[in-house]
Design a protein around this motif. Sequence first.
Motif, PDB file in Angstrom:
ATOM      1  N   LEU A 254     -20.104 -15.454 -18.047  1.00 32.21           N
ATOM      2  CA  LEU A 254     -19.625 -15.197 -19.400  1.00 32.21           C
ATOM      3  C   LEU A 254     -20.528 -14.230 -20.153  1.00 32.21           C
ATOM      4  CD1 LEU A 254     -18.557 -18.808 -20.478  1.00 32.21           C
ATOM      5  CD2 LEU A 254     -17.052 -16.903 -19.901  1.00 32.21           C
ATOM      6  N   GLY A 255     -21.839 -14.422 -20.016  1.00 31.99           N
ATOM      7  CA  GLY A 255     -22.784 -13.575 -20.740  1.00 31.99           C
ATOM      8  C   GLY A 255     -22.641 -12.112 -20.348  1.00 31.99           C
ATOM      9  N   HIS A 256     -22.621 -11.863 -19.040  1.00 33.44           N
ATOM     10  CA  HIS A 256     -22.506 -10.484 -18.555  1.00 33.44           C
ATOM     11  C   HIS A 256     -21.176  -9.869 -18.972  1.00 33.44           C
ATOM     12  CE1 HIS A 256     -22.814  -7.512 -14.927  1.00 33.44           C
ATOM     13  NE2 HIS A 256     -23.001  -6.932 -16.100  1.00 33.44           N
ATOM     14  N   TYR A 257     -20.100 -10.615 -18.820  1.00 35.57           N
ATOM     15  CA  TYR A 257     -18.761 -10.094 -19.116  1.00 35.57           C
ATOM     16  C   TYR A 257     -18.607  -9.761 -20.598  1.00 35.57           C
ATOM     17  CZ  TYR A 257     -13.681  -9.764 -19.308  1.00 35.57           C
ATOM     18  OH  TYR A 257     -12.401  -9.323 -19.519  1.00 35.57           O
ATOM     19  N   PHE A 258     -18.977 -10.693 -21.469  1.00 34.24           N
ATOM     20  CA  PHE A 258     -18.769 -10.485 -22.903  1.00 34.24           C
ATOM     21  C   PHE A 258     -19.789  -9.527 -23.508  1.00 34.24           C
ATOM     22  CE2 PHE A 258     -16.378 -14.663 -22.907  1.00 34.24           C
ATOM     23  CZ  PHE A 258     -15.153 -14.041 -23.070  1.00 34.24           C
ATOM     24  N   ARG A 259     -20.988  -9.450 -22.943  1.00 31.81           N
ATOM     25  CA  ARG A 259     -21.956  -8.449 -23.422  1.00 31.81           C
ATOM     26  C   ARG A 259     -21.432  -7.043 -23.146  1.00 31.81           C
ATOM     27  NH1 ARG A 259     -25.947 -11.853 -21.351  1.00 31.81           N
ATOM     28  NH2 ARG A 259     -26.063 -10.593 -19.453  1.00 31.81           N
ATOM     29  N   HIS A 260     -20.880  -6.859 -21.964  1.00 29.27           N
ATOM     30  CA  HIS A 260     -20.329  -5.537 -21.620  1.00 29.27           C
ATOM     31  C   HIS A 260     -19.138  -5.210 -22.495  1.00 29.27           C
ATOM     32  CE1 HIS A 260     -18.305  -2.385 -19.257  1.00 29.27           C
ATOM     33  NE2 HIS A 260     -19.520  -2.075 -18.861  1.00 29.27           N
ATOM     34  N   LEU A 261     -18.276  -6.190 -22.742  1.00 27.68           N
ATOM     35  CA  LEU A 261     -17.121  -5.967 -23.603  1.00 27.68           C
ATOM     36  C   LEU A 261     -17.560  -5.575 -25.009  1.00 27.68           C
ATOM     37  CD1 LEU A 261     -14.059  -6.076 -24.076  1.00 27.68           C
ATOM     38  CD2 LEU A 261     -14.322  -8.512 -24.620  1.00 27.68           C
ATOM     39  N   TYR A 262     -18.562  -6.262 -25.530  1.00 26.11           N
ATOM     40  CA  TYR A 262     -19.082  -5.941 -26.862  1.00 26.11           C
ATOM     41  C   TYR A 262     -19.623  -4.521 -26.911  1.00 26.11           C
ATOM     42  CZ  TYR A 262     -22.541  -5.689 -30.623  1.00 26.11           C
ATOM     43  OH  TYR A 262     -23.293  -5.280 -31.691  1.00 26.11           O
ATOM     44  N   ASN A 263     -20.331  -4.108 -25.863  1.00 22.28           N
ATOM     45  CA  ASN A 263     -20.898  -2.763 -25.844  1.00 22.28           C
ATOM     46  C   ASN A 263     -19.829  -1.692 -25.698  1.00 22.28           C
ATOM     47  OD1 ASN A 263     -24.006  -2.670 -25.906  1.00 22.28           O
ATOM     48  ND2 ASN A 263     -23.607  -4.379 -24.532  1.00 22.28           N
ATOM     49  N   VAL A 264     -18.720  -2.007 -25.042  1.00 26.32           N
ATOM     50  CA  VAL A 264     -17.601  -1.056 -24.981  1.00 26.32           C
ATOM     51  C   VAL A 264     -17.021  -0.844 -26.384  1.00 26.32           C
ATOM     52  CG1 VAL A 264     -15.276  -0.631 -24.089  1.00 26.32           C
ATOM     53  CG2 VAL A 264     -17.012  -1.616 -22.595  1.00 26.32           C
ATOM     54  N   VAL A 265     -16.812  -1.957 -27.102  1.00 30.23           N
ATOM     55  CA  VAL A 265     -16.287  -1.870 -28.472  1.00 30.23           C
ATOM     56  C   VAL A 265     -17.292  -1.161 -29.380  1.00 30.23           C
ATOM     57  CG1 VAL A 265     -15.473  -3.195 -30.461  1.00 30.23           C
ATOM     58  CG2 VAL A 265     -14.899  -3.948 -28.148  1.00 30.23           C
ATOM     59  N   LYS A 266     -18.568  -1.460 -29.205  1.00 27.58           N
ATOM     60  CA  LYS A 266     -19.616  -0.828 -30.014  1.00 27.58           C
ATOM     61  C   LYS A 266     -19.684   0.666 -29.728  1.00 27.58           C
ATOM     62  CE  LYS A 266     -24.551  -1.224 -31.099  1.00 27.58           C
ATOM     63  NZ  LYS A 266     -25.825  -1.908 -30.733  1.00 27.58           N
ATOM     64  N   PHE A 267     -19.555   1.041 -28.472  1.00 25.62           N
ATOM     65  CA  PHE A 267     -19.543   2.454 -28.086  1.00 25.62           C
ATOM     66  C   PHE A 267     -18.375   3.180 -28.755  1.00 25.62           C
ATOM     67  CE2 PHE A 267     -17.809   5.641 -25.075  1.00 25.62           C
ATOM     68  CZ  PHE A 267     -18.850   6.544 -25.080  1.00 25.62           C
ATOM     69  N   LEU A 268     -17.223   2.529 -28.771  1.00 25.45           N
ATOM     70  CA  LEU A 268     -16.038   3.095 -29.414  1.00 25.45           C
ATOM     71  C   LEU A 268     -16.259   3.240 -30.920  1.00 25.45           C
ATOM     72  CD1 LEU A 268     -13.075   3.918 -28.738  1.00 25.45           C
ATOM     73  CD2 LEU A 268     -12.421   1.606 -29.367  1.00 25.45           C
ATOM     74  N   ASN A 269     -16.846   2.230 -31.533  1.00 21.65           N
ATOM     75  CA  ASN A 269     -17.107   2.253 -32.976  1.00 21.65           C
ATOM     76  C   ASN A 269     -18.109   3.337 -33.353  1.00 21.65           C
ATOM     77  OD1 ASN A 269     -17.033   0.877 -35.736  1.00 21.65           O
ATOM     78  ND2 ASN A 269     -19.193   0.698 -35.228  1.00 21.65           N
ATOM     79  N   ASN A 270     -19.172   3.495 -32.558  1.00 22.42           N
ATOM     80  CA  ASN A 270     -20.184   4.521 -32.845  1.00 22.42           C
ATOM     81  C   ASN A 270     -19.594   5.923 -32.758  1.00 22.42           C
ATOM     82  OD1 ASN A 270     -22.133   2.563 -33.208  1.00 22.42           O
ATOM     83  ND2 ASN A 270     -22.965   2.740 -31.143  1.00 22.42           N
TER      84      ASN A 270
END
Length: 374
Positions: A254-270
């Motif tokens: 869960l940690g690896h999966y959701f951390r990566h998902l968060y960083n994808v969204v963060k990358f999009l937001n930046n």
Amino acid sequence: MKNCKKNGCWEKTAIVIVALGLIALAIYSIKIYNKGYFLLTDWDNLDVGATGLFGDFFGGVVGSLWALAGVFLYFSALKVQQEQLEAQKKDMKQNEKLISQQQFETTFFGLLQTQKDLRLGLSCKMFRVVRRKCNYEVESIDIGSNIFFNSILSELKNLYKVYNRPEYSKWDGSKADLLVADLNKQASYFEEMDYPFDYIGEFNTLLDSFNLSFWTSLYQVKESNVNSAKEKDTEELMCCCIYGHVFLRYQEQLGHYFRHLYNVVKFLNNEKERCLKEIINDDNFSQLNLSIEKRFSNYFSFIQSMLSSSELAVLFYNSMLFPKAKKLYIEYGMFDNLLDSKLIKKEHATLIEGAKLKNKKELFQDILDKLVEQ
């Protein structure tokens, strides 16, 4: 000068000045001719004085006018050159934007593929107490990627039952053996007496109790945590505790999966914020802003399309533990397509302020509306 440059009249002014010079030259030539002197005469009849006066007039007046016209043409050339340079700069800037967008999209879709690969690689083992004829055993179940999040969501619902059971109890195999033995004796007794007895139903009830105790021990649920959640009577605290247990047990997945998902969204937001900063002083800001919003909305649709309902439900509880991620998910409407019926309880939909979950009635109405539009 600025207005002249802006209106593009350098060339026209130069043409007018050249024309004035020609007119002046023609008038002067005609006057000389009327006085009986012809410039194109032979050398023997050439009047040096008259020719000199004509030369002075041509060089002093006409030449000056044409020199001035040359200055205006020079400024015109500079203007054309400047416009060409500005056009080149604009083209270069546009090319840089296209290259930047292509690089962004390549990275973005690469991250989406990595996210997909992470999901396909999810697996774990889960345990249940199950019946085996007239006895029980702890069964190990291999969970693959196709049912991983469904199973995690099921575990959350099971732990919710653990937190809300009347009495706290941990797993005790010896006690379980005695309870099964007593049940089997009761079954034998009623069978001898020829009385009806729902053995399967009674055993299943016993298994439900066994599983609650087993999960209490498996997830190391402390009695103090359960009592604290009950005393404060807040579903949010209880949900955080429940998801915390599951997250700690399956944090590698869960940690690896959701951390990566968060960083994808963060990358999009930046990237979106960077694009908005570039147009902040542009005259067409409103139009460009709408274009950027639409483009990034399409990007985010790709992320949402990758997530199943069970993934969204687990993500909902995951975001309760991580405020930064929760803020981004709410901003981009991550939970807009999540049905409240997929949560542990429908009432949990209000636990995250700003999240807009749907219920079945609203979903059905949306389908009807789309059918009507067609």
